[in-house]
Each structure stands twice: as structure tokens, then as C-alpha cells.
Design a protein around this motif. Sequence first.
Motif, short mmCIF file in Angstrom:
data_model
loop_
_atom_site.label_atom_id
_atom_site.label_comp_id
_atom_site.label_asym_id
_atom_site.label_seq_id
_atom_site.Cartn_x
_atom_site.Cartn_y
_atom_site.Cartn_z
N GLU A 109 -10.60 0.97 -7.09
CA GLU A 109 -10.78 1.86 -5.94
C GLU A 109 -11.63 1.19 -4.87
O GLU A 109 -12.44 0.31 -5.15
CB GLU A 109 -11.46 3.16 -6.38
CG GLU A 109 -10.69 3.96 -7.41
CD GLU A 109 -9.41 4.55 -6.85
OE1 GLU A 109 -9.35 4.79 -5.63
OE2 GLU A 109 -8.47 4.77 -7.65
N ALA A 110 -11.44 1.63 -3.65
CA ALA A 110 -12.24 1.11 -2.53
C ALA A 110 -13.66 1.66 -2.64
O ALA A 110 -13.86 2.87 -2.82
CB ALA A 110 -11.60 1.53 -1.21
N ARG A 111 -14.65 0.77 -2.54
CA ARG A 111 -16.04 1.21 -2.60
C ARG A 111 -16.33 2.16 -1.43
O ARG A 111 -15.94 1.90 -0.31
CB ARG A 111 -16.99 0.02 -2.54
CG ARG A 111 -17.03 -0.78 -3.84
CD ARG A 111 -17.96 -1.96 -3.72
NE ARG A 111 -18.07 -2.65 -5.00
CZ ARG A 111 -19.04 -2.45 -5.89
NH1 ARG A 111 -19.99 -1.58 -5.62
NH2 ARG A 111 -19.07 -3.12 -7.02
N LEU A 119 -15.73 8.38 -9.87
CA LEU A 119 -15.71 7.53 -11.07
C LEU A 119 -17.09 6.95 -11.35
O LEU A 119 -17.49 6.83 -12.52
CB LEU A 119 -14.69 6.40 -10.88
CG LEU A 119 -13.22 6.83 -10.86
CD1 LEU A 119 -12.34 5.68 -10.39
CD2 LEU A 119 -12.79 7.29 -12.25
N TYR A 120 -17.82 6.60 -10.32
CA TYR A 120 -19.16 6.04 -10.50
C TYR A 120 -20.08 7.07 -11.15
O TYR A 120 -20.87 6.73 -12.05
CB TYR A 120 -19.73 5.60 -9.15
CG TYR A 120 -21.08 4.93 -9.27
CD1 TYR A 120 -21.18 3.56 -9.55
CD2 TYR A 120 -22.26 5.66 -9.12
CE1 TYR A 120 -22.42 2.94 -9.66
CE2 TYR A 120 -23.50 5.05 -9.24
CZ TYR A 120 -23.57 3.70 -9.51
OH TYR A 120 -24.80 3.08 -9.63
N LEU A 121 -19.98 8.33 -10.70
CA LEU A 121 -20.79 9.40 -11.30
C LEU A 121 -20.44 9.60 -12.76
O LEU A 121 -21.32 9.76 -13.61
CB LEU A 121 -20.59 10.69 -10.52
CG LEU A 121 -21.35 11.91 -11.04
CD1 LEU A 121 -22.85 11.65 -11.03
CD2 LEU A 121 -21.02 13.16 -10.21
#
Length: 253
Positions: A109-111, A119-121
Motif C-alpha cells: 500500500e501507498a504510505r 494495516l499499520y494500526l
Amino acid sequence: MIRRPWCWLGVLALAACGPRDTILRVTIRDFDGHLAPVPHLPLVILPYNRDSVLAALATHGMAGRPGTHELDSLFAAVRQPFATLLRETDLDRQLRDSLETLRQKAGAEARGSARYKELYLAFATAADSLAALEPRLLDANRAAAVIYKRHGTRLDQLKLAVTRWEDSTFRRYDSAVTALSGKLGRQRREIVTGADGRAAIRLGGGPWWVYARAPDPADPNAAWYWNVPLGGDSIDLGPASAEHRPCYSTRCP
């Protein structure tokens, strides 16, 4: 698919049936007691009743299986520490698998995108759960090591004695079932369940049985055992149709 009328004439009769499709579904109870599918489990389809063959051989074998009463007591003594270790180890595996999956998805995914943040969470939450699990897993390993130091040597001795008894008592099993299959004109077949715990097979003639063993996720000294006659279009291999057996020998799956 055109359904053929079922022509089962009894579990010991040879039914003159055409080929039929049978779906087998395998489930066992997970750590929380919920039914869960069993993926990648070998299923052996037999033209004879496996238990009947074993019983016939046992009547001509040695004295009864040794040490089972003592093994039952030892199994009860080690069950809880090892069940806890199994549960924590399985959770550790699940969390690590989840972290790897989330890492790969986030990398695609694009940062700064909404999906990346989501997704990061999820990754951070799983990482926190894994960090909280690590001391519990360490404690579970220590408790299992203590209980195994106390009982492990005797457990291993008794299981080995049972294995030797089985080797002697059932040494003619392979030759007996080879002769029986030849007489019946039908050979054993093997299939494996998919990721959903299902497998399909087309069978002709009959009768047929399905034999399988699945480890109990919550007890390293027990397994689910099936020796079930096949009939109809589908078979549920679950706790209701299984025997929950102690693993007295070293061959427990």
C-alpha cells in the motif's frame, strides 16, 4: 449430478452399488471447545472394519495392554501444564503469522493512505499482543519443564512398553488386511482434507469405512479417532462420531 438410490445392505454385506460421490467433513474441538475444521488430515478409506481386524488379532496376542492405569494417572497430572503450553504456543504462532501477513499487505500500500494506516494500526495491535504473550509463554514452558522432569521418564517408559506390545500383538496386521482386501477385490484408498476440512471421493461397491486420527489440540496425550462406515452422499467426522482416545503408545499423532 444424478443421485443414485442408496443400496446399503448392512455394514457386513457387499452391496452391488455403482460409483457414488461422498463428501467427508472433519471437525474437532479447538482450545476453546468450539468446533473447527481439520485441514490437511489424511483419511484412509478401507473395504473392511479396521477395529474388527485389530480385535481379532488382539484375541490371539499377548496379555492386555500394559501400564494403562498408571498412564491415565500420569496423563491427568501433566494435562493442565501441557494444555496451557499448547494454547500459548498456538497463539504465538497465530500472532506471528498475522504480523507477517499484515507486513506484506502494508508493503503493497501507498504510505499515508487510509488502507496503509489501517494495516499499520492492526500490525501495532498484534505486535503489542505478541509482546504481552511472551512472558506467559515463558512461564508455560517453565511449568511444563517442571512437570515433565517429575513424570516424563516414567511416561516415556510406559509408552514404549505399550508400543512394544502393539508391535507384537498386531505384527500380522499388514498381511491380514492385504489378504482381506484381495478377497474382497477392493483396495484401500487415501485422501487428504483441504483447508476447509473437507475431502471428496468416488466409491463403488461396498461396504467401505473411513479411518482417521487427529491430535487433540488441547491435550498432547489424546487424539480423536474415527473408524466409521461410509454411507450416503456426505459424512460428518466430528466429536459425535469419534472416540476421544488416550495416546498410550509413542505413535500418538
